[in-house]
Design a protein around this motif. Sequence first.
Motif, PDB file in Angstrom:
ATOM      1  N   GLU A   1       0.842  -1.193   0.000  1.00 55.18           N
ATOM      2  CA  GLU A   1       0.000   0.000   0.000  1.00 55.18           C
ATOM      3  C   GLU A   1       0.881   1.248   0.000  1.00 55.18           C
ATOM      4  O   GLU A   1       1.984   1.246   0.533  1.00 55.18           O
ATOM      5  CB  GLU A   1      -0.915  -0.002   1.235  1.00 55.18           C
ATOM      6  CG  GLU A   1      -1.914  -1.145   1.227  1.00 55.18           C
ATOM      7  CD  GLU A   1      -2.847  -1.106   2.426  1.00 55.18           C
ATOM      8  OE1 GLU A   1      -2.658  -0.227   3.289  1.00 55.18           O
ATOM      9  OE2 GLU A   1      -3.755  -1.935   2.493  1.00 55.18           O
ATOM     10  N   SER A   2       0.371   2.311  -0.595  1.00 57.08           N
ATOM     11  CA  SER A   2       1.127   3.561  -0.674  1.00 57.08           C
ATOM     12  C   SER A   2       0.513   4.598   0.252  1.00 57.08           C
ATOM     13  O   SER A   2      -0.541   4.375   0.866  1.00 57.08           O
ATOM     14  CB  SER A   2       1.134   4.077  -2.113  1.00 57.08           C
ATOM     15  OG  SER A   2      -0.187   4.299  -2.572  1.00 57.08           O
ATOM     16  N   LEU A   3       1.170   5.742   0.338  1.00 58.42           N
ATOM     17  CA  LEU A   3       0.690   6.816   1.205  1.00 58.42           C
ATOM     18  C   LEU A   3      -0.485   7.523   0.550  1.00 58.42           C
ATOM     19  O   LEU A   3      -0.415   7.892  -0.620  1.00 58.42           O
ATOM     20  CB  LEU A   3       1.823   7.815   1.439  1.00 58.42           C
ATOM     21  CG  LEU A   3       1.628   8.840   2.550  1.00 58.42           C
ATOM     22  CD1 LEU A   3       1.588   8.141   3.896  1.00 58.42           C
ATOM     23  CD2 LEU A   3       2.744   9.866   2.519  1.00 58.42           C
ATOM     24  N   PRO A   4      -1.624   7.710   1.267  1.00 58.21           N
ATOM     25  CA  PRO A   4      -2.754   8.451   0.696  1.00 58.21           C
ATOM     26  C   PRO A   4      -2.340   9.873   0.316  1.00 58.21           C
ATOM     27  O   PRO A   4      -1.583  10.523   1.044  1.00 58.21           O
ATOM     28  CB  PRO A   4      -3.780   8.459   1.841  1.00 58.21           C
ATOM     29  CG  PRO A   4      -3.409   7.292   2.691  1.00 58.21           C
ATOM     30  CD  PRO A   4      -1.925   7.187   2.613  1.00 58.21           C
ATOM     31  N   ILE A   5      -2.835  10.343  -0.827  1.00 63.32           N
ATOM     32  CA  ILE A   5      -2.466  11.670  -1.321  1.00 63.32           C
ATOM     33  C   ILE A   5      -3.722  12.500  -1.549  1.00 63.32           C
ATOM     34  O   ILE A   5      -4.544  12.167  -2.400  1.00 63.32           O
ATOM     35  CB  ILE A   5      -1.659  11.577  -2.634  1.00 63.32           C
ATOM     36  CG1 ILE A   5      -0.368  10.791  -2.402  1.00 63.32           C
ATOM     37  CG2 ILE A   5      -1.356  12.957  -3.189  1.00 63.32           C
ATOM     38  CD1 ILE A   5       0.473  10.620  -3.642  1.00 63.32           C
ATOM     39  N   PRO A   6      -3.908  13.596  -0.782  1.00 68.41           N
ATOM     40  CA  PRO A   6      -5.071  14.467  -0.999  1.00 68.41           C
ATOM     41  C   PRO A   6      -4.923  15.270  -2.291  1.00 68.41           C
ATOM     42  O   PRO A   6      -3.877  15.871  -2.537  1.00 68.41           O
ATOM     43  CB  PRO A   6      -5.063  15.376   0.233  1.00 68.41           C
ATOM     44  CG  PRO A   6      -3.656  15.362   0.728  1.00 68.41           C
ATOM     45  CD  PRO A   6      -3.088  14.025   0.357  1.00 68.41           C
ATOM     46  N   LEU A   7      -5.971  15.271  -3.099  1.00 74.13           N
ATOM     47  CA  LEU A   7      -5.961  16.012  -4.361  1.00 74.13           C
ATOM     48  C   LEU A   7      -6.861  17.240  -4.317  1.00 74.13           C
ATOM     49  O   LEU A   7      -6.585  18.235  -4.984  1.00 74.13           O
ATOM     50  CB  LEU A   7      -6.400  15.092  -5.513  1.00 74.13           C
ATOM     51  CG  LEU A   7      -5.536  13.853  -5.755  1.00 74.13           C
ATOM     52  CD1 LEU A   7      -6.100  13.046  -6.920  1.00 74.13           C
ATOM     53  CD2 LEU A   7      -4.094  14.254  -6.042  1.00 74.13           C
TER      54      LEU A   7
END
Length: 208
Positions: free
Chosen positions: A143-149
Amino acid sequence: MGKKQIGELEPFELVIALMISELATFPMQDIRIPILHAIIPIITLLFLQVATSFIELKSEKARKILTGAPSILIKNGKIDIAELRYQRFNINDLLEELRLKGYFNLSDIEYAILETSGELSILPKTGNSNVTKDDLNLSLTQESLPIPLIMDGNVNFKNLKILEKDETWLNSILNKNNIHDAKDVFIGIIDSKNKFYYQLKEGKDINK
């Protein structure tokens, strides 16, 4: 002023709280000081804090200036030594924080983020979560780091660049979810499973 505990206050909020408590003691210590002389500056400070919180809510730039931004201390399983030095965070402090969170091996950590409150958030490697998938012999995808868009209707173009995507790609994602304008989105995030999670602003329901 909100429901944050003292240990979770931002530096600016903590200073305001200390100043209010100091002003409130003056009329109690000296009865010659009219209580109005304390009430007026206290109300002024409360107004300043509420106004600042409102500005932070509406402006990401103001939020970064006043409260700072989270710092990634461990990224992709490797310690960011330069960031540790910049945050004046030595390796013993980092190891102590990891132990307090229940992680004793650096090799178990994929990401460690120092939040603006001073708390350390940890994303362990997928195979080393509490009940490990390694033990079940399951195929793993890290899993990767969540990224806010999108935050409160504002597109974060810096994070789009990190994903190597552009605004056209984001618009296509929004269209797939029947969203016609990014300004209608309260929060939009590419989560750790690479899926788009969103929540619309109040009163911005969509017809699916």
